[in-house]
Design a protein around this motif. Structure first.
Motif, short mmCIF file in Angstrom:
data_model
loop_
_atom_site.label_atom_id
_atom_site.label_comp_id
_atom_site.label_asym_id
_atom_site.label_seq_id
_atom_site.Cartn_x
_atom_site.Cartn_y
_atom_site.Cartn_z
N GLN A 102 0.85 -1.19 0.00
CA GLN A 102 0.00 0.00 0.00
C GLN A 102 0.88 1.24 0.00
N VAL A 103 0.54 2.18 -0.86
CA VAL A 103 1.30 3.42 -0.97
C VAL A 103 0.34 4.59 -0.80
N GLN A 104 0.66 5.47 0.09
CA GLN A 104 -0.12 6.71 0.24
C GLN A 104 0.66 7.86 -0.37
N LEU A 105 -0.05 8.66 -1.14
CA LEU A 105 0.59 9.75 -1.87
C LEU A 105 -0.10 11.06 -1.50
N VAL A 106 0.70 12.08 -1.24
CA VAL A 106 0.16 13.39 -0.89
C VAL A 106 0.86 14.46 -1.73
N GLU A 107 0.06 15.15 -2.55
CA GLU A 107 0.60 16.21 -3.39
C GLU A 107 0.59 17.55 -2.64
N SER A 108 1.51 18.41 -3.04
CA SER A 108 1.55 19.77 -2.51
C SER A 108 2.22 20.68 -3.54
N GLY A 109 2.10 21.97 -3.30
CA GLY A 109 2.79 22.93 -4.16
C GLY A 109 1.92 23.63 -5.18
N GLY A 110 0.65 23.25 -5.26
CA GLY A 110 -0.24 23.92 -6.20
C GLY A 110 -0.55 25.33 -5.74
N GLY A 111 -1.20 26.08 -6.62
CA GLY A 111 -1.57 27.44 -6.27
C GLY A 111 -1.95 28.25 -7.49
N LEU A 112 -2.01 29.55 -7.28
CA LEU A 112 -2.37 30.49 -8.35
C LEU A 112 -1.11 31.18 -8.84
N VAL A 113 -0.92 31.20 -10.16
CA VAL A 113 0.26 31.82 -10.74
C VAL A 113 -0.14 32.49 -12.04
N ALA A 134 5.40 4.83 1.39
CA ALA A 134 5.99 3.50 1.37
C ALA A 134 7.51 3.52 1.34
N ARG A 135 8.09 2.61 2.12
CA ARG A 135 9.54 2.46 2.07
C ARG A 135 9.97 1.80 0.77
N THR A 136 8.99 1.24 0.03
CA THR A 136 9.27 0.62 -1.25
C THR A 136 9.08 1.59 -2.41
N PHE A 137 9.05 2.87 -2.12
CA PHE A 137 8.81 3.90 -3.13
C PHE A 137 9.73 3.71 -4.33
N ASP A 182 -1.53 2.09 -9.82
CA ASP A 182 -2.32 1.45 -8.76
C ASP A 182 -2.70 2.39 -7.63
N TYR A 183 -1.89 3.42 -7.40
CA TYR A 183 -2.11 4.30 -6.25
C TYR A 183 -2.14 5.75 -6.72
N TRP A 184 -3.02 6.52 -6.12
CA TRP A 184 -3.22 7.90 -6.51
C TRP A 184 -3.29 8.81 -5.30
N GLY A 185 -2.81 10.02 -5.47
CA GLY A 185 -2.98 11.03 -4.44
C GLY A 185 -4.32 11.72 -4.58
N GLN A 186 -4.56 12.70 -3.71
CA GLN A 186 -5.83 13.42 -3.69
C GLN A 186 -5.84 14.60 -4.65
N GLY A 187 -4.68 15.02 -5.09
CA GLY A 187 -4.61 16.09 -6.07
C GLY A 187 -4.30 17.44 -5.45
N THR A 188 -3.73 18.32 -6.26
CA THR A 188 -3.47 19.69 -5.87
C THR A 188 -3.85 20.61 -7.02
N GLN A 189 -4.54 21.70 -6.70
CA GLN A 189 -5.06 22.59 -7.72
C GLN A 189 -3.97 23.54 -8.23
N VAL A 190 -3.86 23.62 -9.54
CA VAL A 190 -2.99 24.60 -10.18
C VAL A 190 -3.87 25.51 -11.04
N THR A 191 -3.78 26.80 -10.80
CA THR A 191 -4.55 27.77 -11.58
C THR A 191 -3.59 28.79 -12.18
N VAL A 192 -3.66 28.92 -13.50
CA VAL A 192 -2.79 29.86 -14.21
C VAL A 192 -3.68 30.96 -14.79
N SER A 193 -3.45 32.16 -14.35
CA SER A 193 -4.24 33.30 -14.82
C SER A 193 -3.58 33.95 -16.03
N SER A 194 -4.42 34.48 -16.91
CA SER A 194 -3.88 35.12 -18.13
C SER A 194 -3.60 36.59 -17.91
#
Length: 122
Positions: free
Chosen positions: A1-12, A26-29, A110-122
């Motif tokens: 079992q692998v748990q994944l956590v994304e970070s770093g998204g934002g508005l740019v 996981a130690r087997t990453f 097989d394993y997915w994180g919850q996601g992080t939002q990226v928003t790019v403004s024009s």
């Protein structure tokens, strides 16, 4: 079992940069190929980039080639996505995923994180 956590998204602003991170439990990453995907509401999930377990092989979607760089640090159980020259069409929720082989198809992971939002403004 692998748990994944994304970070770093934002508005740019368009033309700017962001660096996404994905922390794995996981130690087997180091045994897993890793991928980044993105999804806009109402649209199908889209492949962005993938990297082999060793980091020796990488694959990119044509839409991000030359602008995004995928990398990993197996000692830190971490995956990264450096995104430069961002465009409004890069706006999406970005997901990291772990699987047995490097592939552009989400079904191969097989394993997915919850996601992080990226928003790019024009």
């Amino acid at each position: 079992q692998v748990q994944l956590v994304e970070s770093g998204g934002g508005l740019v602003q368009a033309g700017g940069s962001l660096r996404l991170s994905c922390a794995a439990s996981a130690r087997t990453f180091s045994r897993y190929a890793m991928g980044w995907f993105r999804q806009v509401p109402g649209k199908e999930r889209e492949f962005v980039a993938a990297i082999s377990w060793s980091g020796g092989s990488r694959r990119y979607a044509d839409s991000v080639k030359g602008r995004f760089t995928i990398s990993r640090d197996n000692a830190k159980n971490a995956l990264y996505l450096q995104m430069n020259s961002l465009k409004p069409e890069d706006t999406a929720v970005y997901y990291c995923a772990a699987g047995s082989v490097l592939d552009y198809r989400g079904s191969e992971y097989d394993y997915w994180g919850q996601g992080t939002q990226v928003t790019v403004s024009s």
